[in-house]
Design an enzyme around this catalytic site. Structure first.
Site, PDB file in Angstrom:
ATOM      1  N   GLY A 240       1.004  -1.134  -0.115  1.00 59.70           N
ATOM      2  CA  GLY A 240      -0.145   0.113   0.014  1.00 59.70           C
ATOM      3  C   GLY A 240       0.713   1.193   0.065  1.00 59.70           C
ATOM      4  O   GLY A 240       0.578   2.242   0.311  1.00 59.70           O
TER       5      GLY A 240
ATOM      6  N   TYR B 228      -1.925   2.650 -13.118  1.00 53.44           N
ATOM      7  CA  TYR B 228      -2.049   3.333 -13.011  1.00 53.44           C
ATOM      8  C   TYR B 228      -3.647   3.972 -13.336  1.00 53.44           C
ATOM      9  O   TYR B 228      -4.031   5.173 -12.725  1.00 53.44           O
ATOM     10  CB  TYR B 228      -1.419   4.759 -13.435  1.00 53.44           C
ATOM     11  CG  TYR B 228      -0.606   4.975 -12.991  1.00 53.44           C
ATOM     12  CD1 TYR B 228       0.156   5.750 -11.866  1.00 53.44           C
ATOM     13  CD2 TYR B 228       0.803   4.181 -13.780  1.00 53.44           C
ATOM     14  CE1 TYR B 228       1.087   5.988 -11.157  1.00 53.44           C
ATOM     15  CE2 TYR B 228       2.480   5.302 -13.472  1.00 53.44           C
ATOM     16  CZ  TYR B 228       2.981   5.492 -11.848  1.00 53.44           C
ATOM     17  OH  TYR B 228       4.254   5.858 -11.106  1.00 53.44           O
TER      18      TYR B 228
ATOM     19  N   PHE C 177       9.099  11.671 -19.353  1.00 52.05           N
ATOM     20  CA  PHE C 177       9.955  12.536 -18.076  1.00 52.05           C
ATOM     21  C   PHE C 177       9.025  11.046 -16.436  1.00 52.05           C
ATOM     22  O   PHE C 177       8.801  10.644 -17.209  1.00 52.05           O
ATOM     23  CB  PHE C 177       8.944  14.096 -17.915  1.00 52.05           C
ATOM     24  CG  PHE C 177       7.813  13.757 -17.907  1.00 52.05           C
ATOM     25  CD1 PHE C 177       6.396  13.670 -16.501  1.00 52.05           C
ATOM     26  CD2 PHE C 177       7.022  14.233 -18.596  1.00 52.05           C
ATOM     27  CE1 PHE C 177       5.066  13.768 -16.836  1.00 52.05           C
ATOM     28  CE2 PHE C 177       5.077  13.981 -19.199  1.00 52.05           C
ATOM     29  CZ  PHE C 177       4.373  14.002 -18.437  1.00 52.05           C
TER      30      PHE C 177
END
Ligand SMILES: CC(C)(COP(=O)(O)OP(=O)(O)OC[C@H]1O[C@@H](n2cnc3c(N)ncnc32)[C@H](O)[C@@H]1OP(=O)(O)O)[C@@H](O)C(=O)NCCC(=O)NCCS
Length: 402
Positions: free
Chosen positions: A91, A122, A402
């Site tokens: 977590g 994500y 990036f």
């Protein structure tokens, strides 16, 4: 929250937070690397996760503006996210994403964007694939253009100092032409694109510009690697970035790159599917384009993000947005006249915030999202109407990871 997460307070904390991702491929960041990162990134935008006083993860964000259809918006450029291998799957990432997105929201940045090391990470935090990017490898024998090109400009080498002045306006023009382009500060240019890394000291990257009609209209950054096998050249030219302000300038800088002697192959990554190169070439099949996900976008403030881009036509649509991770976005939003407002009207499209992020820059249509079961069409014709509104060309292009 099982782990305490807060911004780094000093260089030592930054060092350990940055090394969380580095653990997977490098030694501790050397001093000069740390200097560069702190200069460009700022201490306060590196979140560190603590367990019993020890840093066990880091998550950073650059501060820049990202070009969006018809304009640009403040954006958190999420970067160097990592959990120490000793603490994975407990977590830490979730706690860091919580703290980081709360911080981005508090700063008033309506969007966040990132390059994902793995595409499974994500989505759960509300990011969606918002651009496509791919690599091509052009064999010398397949580098001819389909139509004759009149070369009107002259390419010349420039130093890194000259490049700083000459490249920036070309980059600014790209960000006016396409969504998905992060703004670059002088420090960004100096510490990233124009810096010669140690491993290139013997054969550094080259900087070239194209002078055309009295102005710098294109630039390229590339490296070369010489090789011969059985007497024949196997040299490789790697294009790190090539940008032109007009189709003529783009074609001319590419002709230059493709014609450098001794190079058997020219390779470039991160090209959007609508890059002119594909149709400039006579034999685009030979470049073996391998396309994948590019930039991932998260709408941190749905209202400000939707109101911050331009649309095609004057239609309207009502979205029902689900956003478990950032519940302030949840609910119905009516987009009309270029502005999004909360509404009580009946929803026409229902979707997760990640799907809205995918559609945001124009790379993914609502029709595609519906066909992949990521958007529910609650009113007949709503997908078509939303697509007419969101449609944007050219496609987004972020030429740098990036
Ligand atoms: C990716 C990484 C940061 C995940 O950190 P973590 O602390 O192990 O993640 P968490 O325990 O907070 O996991 C949160 C959720 O994401 C899932 N998850 C995490 N990493 C995942 C991965 N690589 N693939 C699929 N799912 C992943 C977890 O299963 C968990 O799911 P749940 O919410 O359903 O329980 C860590 O594996 C890492 O450092 N990887 C190497 C560096 C890297 O890839 N960084 C990302 C750079 S873009």
């Amino acid at each position: 929250m099982p782990f305490d997460v807060r911004p780094c307070r000093d260089r030592e904390e930054f060092h350990r937070a940055l090394f969380a991702i580095g653990q997977n491929f490098a030694g501790p960041p050397p001093d000069e690397m740390l200097d560069r990162w702190i200069l460009l990134h700022g201490l306060e935008r590196m979140h560190a996760a603590f367990e019993a006083g020890e840093i066990v993860g880091g998550a950073g964000a650059f501060t820049f503006d990202l070009s969006v259809p018809g304009g640009s918006l403040p954006c958190a450029g999420v970067t160097v996210v990592g959990t120490y291998p000793t603490h994975r799957r407990r977590g830490v990432l979730r706690a860091m994403m919580r703290a980081q997105l709360d911080d981005v929201h508090a700063r008033g940045e309506p969007i966040a964007a990132l390059w994902a090391s793995e595409e499974t990470i994500y989505g759960r935090f509300g990011y969606g694939i918002a651009s496509w990017a791919g690599e091509v490898s052009i064999p010398r024998e397949a580098n001819a253009f389909a139509a004759p090109l009149e070369r009107r400009g002259q390419v010349r080498f420039v130093s890194a100092e000259e490049a700083l002045d000459l490249f920036a306006p070309v980059w600014a023009s790209l960000s006016e032409q396409r969504p998905g382009v992060p703004s670059r500060s002088e420090t960004w240019w100096q510490t990233r694109r124009l810096r010669i890394p140690d491993e290139e000291k013997g054969n550094p990257r080259r900087f070239v510009v194209l002078d055309l009609d009295g102005a710098t209209q294109a630039y390229a950054i590339y490296t070369t690697k010489l090789g011969f096998e059985d007497g024949a050249s196997t040299g490789k030219l790697e294009v790190l970035e090539a940008v032109g302000v007009t189709p003529q300038a783009t074609a001319e800088i590419w002709r230059f790159l493709l014609d450098v002697d001794w190079m058997a192959t020219v390779r470039v990554g991160l090209l959007p599917p609508d890059h002119p190169l594909f149709l400039l070439l006579a034999t685009p099949r030979r470049v073996r384009y391998r396309m994948g996900d590019g930039l991932w976008v998260r709408l941190v403030d749905v209202g400000a993000a939707l109101s911050g881009r331009a649309y095609t036509g004057d239609g309207s649509v009502v979205f029902e947005v689900r956003d478990e991770f950032c519940p302030w976005n949840e609910g119905r939003w009516r987009l009309a006249g270029g502005a999004a407002e909360p509404t009580q009207e009946l929803a026409e499209l229902a979707l997760d915030v990640g799907a809205l992020g995918s559609a945001y820059l124009g790379a993914v249509s609502f029709g595609q999202l519906r066909d992949a079961f990521r958007v529910e069409e609650l009113a007949a014709g709503a997908v078509e109407r939303a697509d007419a509104l969101f449609a944007w060309r050219p496609l987004p292009w972020c030429p740098e990871i990036f």
